[in-house]
Design a protein around this motif. Structure first.
Motif, short mmCIF file in Angstrom:
data_model
loop_
_atom_site.label_atom_id
_atom_site.label_comp_id
_atom_site.label_asym_id
_atom_site.label_seq_id
_atom_site.Cartn_x
_atom_site.Cartn_y
_atom_site.Cartn_z
N PRO A 138 1.15 -1.25 0.02
CA PRO A 138 -0.27 0.18 0.06
C PRO A 138 0.94 0.95 -0.07
N TYR A 139 1.97 1.06 0.86
CA TYR A 139 2.63 2.65 0.58
C TYR A 139 3.53 3.12 -0.49
N ARG A 151 7.50 10.16 4.80
CA ARG A 151 7.37 11.44 4.63
C ARG A 151 5.72 11.01 5.22
N PHE A 152 4.83 10.11 5.44
CA PHE A 152 3.34 9.72 5.57
C PHE A 152 3.89 10.41 7.24
N GLN A 153 2.17 10.68 6.69
CA GLN A 153 2.02 11.39 8.57
C GLN A 153 1.11 10.72 9.62
N ARG A 154 0.36 10.50 10.66
CA ARG A 154 -0.04 10.21 11.17
C ARG A 154 -0.44 11.32 11.86
N VAL A 155 -1.98 11.18 12.98
CA VAL A 155 -2.52 12.06 13.98
C VAL A 155 -2.11 11.28 15.63
N GLU A 156 -1.47 12.71 16.04
CA GLU A 156 -1.02 12.25 17.47
C GLU A 156 -1.82 12.03 17.82
N GLN A 157 -2.34 10.77 18.62
CA GLN A 157 -3.84 10.66 19.70
C GLN A 157 -3.00 11.02 20.47
#
Lengths: 93, 324
Positions: B286-287, B318-324
């Motif tokens: 997927p990446y 480069r991928f981002q994620r929401v800080e939980q």
């Protein structure tokens, strides 16, 4: 009907490319490519904009009435919820 | 193919090393002889004719000659990825192998110093190349735009090793902090490689690209130059599958535990390298829609599968994620 709270779920990562946004669901090992309005909406979500602002931006982006924009916004968010990308808290009113 | 990690320690301190995570995650420093036999069985069962030793510095394994001997007895050729300053017993056992059954890829810019190898280290490496002769293949890792490959031509001429240079790019460890070549420096690096390729060809030396190179490092004129210089061009990033001393199967060192398969000893006794690779490819797929640049996902070369979009470790950063 409106979405009170919208949360991008854990395990969802994304990258904003030149003309599209690629979302990867790490839990489902799947991906989705967003372009146009969907790509813009995702960016607004990542900025944690409130629903009222999402609605206003949607109306401007889609060049339509508030009612039509709300329909489109909810439809997109519910689709993303079905795909496990976001969690919605929906209320009538 | 599959690489076997046989030793995690290394007596160099290369700032760009992408094997550093091995030493941090508590893997055994050296593979046991019993586990090594299991790996040889895995290679044979998988139809892989080579035992590829990596580390750390593989030659630091206290039973390195024994491992080489066991691999040969299993009918496998031996490939060793080394910094070239190996213990005499290790060097001697490799020198004793028939050249067609042994390749030692010598990293010519491994060093303890940020400024690169000392004169003594360089001289010792040339001696290693000379002693190994056609078994030795010099390699060089590009760590910054300020590099000069001409010293390798004289090293090759002095030593009668293989008339090739294996070129690598310093890629980032996904969850680490090694020194790496930033993609915005790639175009300049590409220009320098394209300038060097005809000089190398004139000296009878052929360049080979390791993983992580991208097509847009070179313009069309430079591509023609590389082709005329018979450069072994590849713009790929795909898992070879690295089997660690603890028995885990990795995509590569740069990605570390990302996409890794943790194998129980009984699984190692039954699995095939191709199946491990397929599983790792599926996990990472997927990446791969993205690449190291924002333009990659719409690039015609990527679409045509002529370029993978660069090192996946760069891409994942480069991928981002929401800080939980």
């Amino acid at each position: 009907m409106r979405a009170q709270g919208i949360r991008i779920l854990p395990g969802i990562v994304w990258v904003e490319d030149r003309s599209q946004t690629i979302i990867v669901n790490e839990n489902a090992v799947s991906s989705r490519v967003l372009t146009g309005y969907e790509g813009a909406l995702w960016t607004w979500l990542t900025q944690r904009y409130p629903y009222t602002r999402l609605l206003r931006f949607s109306r401007l982006a889609l060049h339509c009435t508030a009612t039509k924009a709300q329909e489109q916004l909810l439809c997109t968010l519910q689709e993303w919820q079905r795909l496990g990308l976001v969690e919605l808290e929906v209320s009538n009113g | 193919m599959a690489n076997l990690v046989i030793a995690t320690p290394c007596d160099m301190g290369c700032a760009y090393c992408f094997a550093a995570e091995l030493r941090r995650n508590g893997d055994p420093p050296f593979i046991s002889l019993a586990d090594f036999d299991s790996r040889l069985n895995f290679l044979q069962r998988s139809g892989i004719p080579q035992a590829r030793f990596i580390g750390g510095e593989p030659s630091l394994h206290p039973h390195f000659p024994e491992l080489v001997q066991r691999a040969r007895q299993a009918g496998l050729s031996v490939i060793v990825f080394s910094h070239g300053l190996m213990p005499p017993t290790a060097l001697e056992c490799l020198m004793a192998l028939p050249p067609e059954a042994c390749t030692v890829l010598v990293n010519m810019n491994a060093s303890n110093l940020p400024t690169g190898p000392t004169h003594q280290e360089h001289a010792a490496r040339i001696e290693t190349l000379r002693l190994l002769g056609s078994r030795a293949l010099p390699g060089y890792t590009v760590t910054s735009p300020a590099f000069d490959l001409t010293f390798l031509l004289s090293a090759i001429q002095q030593s009668a090793c293989q008339q090739k240079i294996r070129l690598g790019l310093a890629n980032p460890i996904l969850k680490g902090s090694n020194h790496f070549l930033h993609p915005r420096q790639y175009r300049f690096v590409g220009q320098k490689i394209a300038s060097f390729a005809p000089i190398a060809a004139e000296a009878g030396v052929r360049l080979e690209f390791d993983c992580g190179f991208v097509r847009c490092m070179f313009d069309n004129r430079e591509m023609d130059t590389l082709i005329r210089a018979h450069v072994d061009i590849g713009f790929h990033c795909s898992p070879i599958v690295e089997i660690t001393t603890s028995g885990n199967a990795l995509h590569c060192f740069a990605l570390g535990s990302q996409f890794a398969l943790q194998l129980e000893p009984r699984e190692m006794c039954a699995c095939l390298a191709a199946d491990l690779r397929t599983e790792i490819v599926q996990r990472s797929a997927p990446y791969r829609l993205a690449g190291i640049y924002r333009e990659c996902s719409n690039c015609i070369f990527k679409e045509r599968d002529e370029c993978s979009g660069g090192c996946l470790s760069h891409t994942l950063r480069r991928f981002q994620r929401v800080e939980q």
